[in-house]
Design an enzyme around this catalytic site. Structure first.
Site, PDB file in Angstrom:
ATOM      1  N   LEU A 262       9.768   1.537  -4.228  1.00 44.70           N
ATOM      2  CA  LEU A 262       9.973   0.697  -2.962  1.00 44.70           C
ATOM      3  C   LEU A 262      11.319   0.574  -2.562  1.00 44.70           C
ATOM      4  CD1 LEU A 262       8.504  -1.144  -0.882  1.00 44.70           C
ATOM      5  CD2 LEU A 262       9.025  -3.075  -2.452  1.00 44.70           C
TER       6      LEU A 262
ATOM      7  N   TYR B 274       0.722   3.722  -0.802  1.00 38.05           N
ATOM      8  CA  TYR B 274      -0.406   4.307  -1.036  1.00 38.05           C
ATOM      9  C   TYR B 274      -1.633   3.216  -1.544  1.00 38.05           C
ATOM     10  CZ  TYR B 274      -3.894   7.841  -2.929  1.00 38.05           C
ATOM     11  OH  TYR B 274      -5.082   8.471  -2.861  1.00 38.05           O
TER      12      TYR B 274
END
Ligand code: NAI
Length: 441
Positions: free
Chosen positions: A290, A346
């Site tokens: 991230l 995802y």
């Protein structure tokens, strides 16, 4: 990339060496082929407690239609079905142990153990406890039984509504589905096909991301089952797409599924009767932790894997593009259920697919007669996973109860079962096709 270790352990010297070294010994799984479409042999039918599924047109009749020889005793069963729907307390739970303890060792390689349970949600906390206990039991047995045998828990009240599911689980088509809990009931209408070998005859199926990989296998399997297939993929994959559609006698629909008008363009490409099966398979990964993930990586993955699934589903359902008796099968992923470092985008998209499926399923069944389910693949041998570095690839292959990766056809067979006209009772399920991966529950 071929699984050379699995091939090696399939040879006599390979078996000897890996056993001496204490290495895993995966069993080559028996999968569907036109020459060997069914299991042959004996099905051992056992029970624990007083089953509500007994009766003249009950479970025994359905099992009898699977083609296996149903027996109350068997030296070498290819499958065992333990009816534990009548397990209501600790004493009847002990009958599960008593029934299976003497027979687990005798189940044939790549065979099946299926435990039938009652739906949860009873007010009786003793019954709720022992029925929930079956989940821990099944998942543990799946992890320890070995020899390519799969173990599944099916919750049901009506054996006839579960016929397509029992036929799937009791066949080579379910080779890579293990450790799963599947609920049957409360879905849409169950329609027995005129021909069980061609259940999708006369039906139209659209598969997104069909130019290669899992989508190509799904299109081929639905075509094998009799469906007319519409194969959709990005215009950049038009050559491969044309070749897949041509081979399957279907049509190609080159279209980016993220286009704002994708739903309308799909509708325009469909026959006037609409669609019977919609498979949302197209998916992409753009992995980064991230901290390093630019917004574009987040948005592109969310757009292909989730937003376009929401948009096209809504567009087709609201325009009546899915016929009554229709089936929607979306593709989640075990990464979405368990989480995976580097895949916040995802996993968010794939967990979102599971959320969509669970929420939409009851409404779609009530308003449109359409079921909505998801497949959640584990490690599947595709170009995507062939690109994974060797060490991580080996870990992905071995860290499951069957000690090997799945094949695109395993996801395709599961999709075909969910798309089956007699699978109307299967609704809102997220079924993992992962060989009981250690990732996630
Ligand atoms: P793949 O990358 O081989 O095939 C995906 C296909 O989707 C490609 O043909 C691609 O062109 C198409 N596609 C991508 N974006 C599209 C768009 N915007 N519009 C139309 N088509 C588009 O992937 P694979 O391995 O076959 O995966 C299929 C699905 O299964 C994906 O949803 C993936 O996330 C999921 N999955 C795969 C796993 C694996 O181990 N291979 C594991 C878990 C889930």
């Amino acid at each position: 990339m071929a699984d050379r270790y699995l091939s090696f352990t399939g040879t006599t010297p390979g078996r000897f060496l890996t056993r001496r070294l204490g290495l895993p010994q995966p069993t080559a799984l028996h999968r569907w082929s036109a020459e060997h479409p069914y299991f042959t042999g004996e099905l051992l039918h056992l029970s624990a407690g007083k089953s509500p599924l007994d009766g003249p047109d009950g479970l025994a009749a359905v099992l009898g239609r699977t083609g296996l020889a149903v027996r109350a005793r068997s030296e070498r069963p290819v499958a065992v079905v333990l009816d534990a729907t009548g397990v209501t307390d600790i004493d009847t739970l002990a009958e599960v142990h008593a029934a299976l303890h003497p027979v687990v060792r005798s189940v044939a390689r790549s065979g099946r153990v299926i435990v039938l349970g009652a739906p949860l949600g009873t007010a009786d906390h003793h019954q709720a406890a022992v029925q929930q206990a079956l989940e821990g039991f099944v998942r543990s047995l799946g992890k320890e039984i070995g020899r390519g045998i799969t173990v599944t828990l099916l919750r049901l009240t009506d054996a006839n509504a579960a016929e397509s599911t029992l036929r799937f689980l009791l066949s080579p088509k379910s080779a890579y589905v293990s450790g799963q809990v599947i609920g049957i009931g409360g879905g849409a209408e169950v329609t027995a096909p005129a021909d069980w070998a061609l259940p999708l005859a006369g039906r139209t199926a659209l598969v997104t991301g069909a130019a290669r990989g899992i989508g190509e296998a799904v299109a081929a399997t639905l075509a094998r089952d009799g469906a007319r297939v519409v194969c959709l993929d990005v215009p950049g994959a038009a050559v491969e797409l044309d070749s897949v559609a041509g081979r399957l006698g279907g049509t190609a629909l080159p279209l980016d599924i993220t286009a704002p008008d994708a739903g309308a363009r799909i509708l325009a490409a469909l026959p006037s009767e609409g669609l019977d099966v919609l498979v949302h398979n197209a998916g992409i990964t753009r992995d980064r932790r991230l901290v390093n993930m630019a917004l574009e990586r987040w948005s592109s993955v969310l757009d292909v894997n989730l937003a376009s699934v929401l948009r096209t589903t809504d567009a087709l359902l609201s325009a009546g593009g899915l016929a009554t008796g229709g089936r929607i099968v979306a593709t989640a992923s075990i990464a979405g259920l368990a989480g995976n470092a580097g895949q916040t985008n995802y996993a968010a998209s794939k967990a979102g697919v599971a959320g969509l499926v669970r929420a939409l399923a009851p409404n779609a069944a009530a308003e449109h007669g359409v079921t909505v389910n998801a497949v959640a693949p584990g490690f599947i041998e595709t170009k995507m996973t062939a690109a994974v570095p060797l060490f991580i690839r080996e870990a992905g292959r071995r860290m499951n109860s069957l000690g090997q990766g799945g094949l695109p056809v395993d996801v395709a067979e599961t999709t075909a079962w969910l798309a089956h006209p007699a699978s109307g009772g299967v609704n809102g399920q997220v079924v993992r096709v992962c060989g009981q991966s250690l990732l996630g529950a």
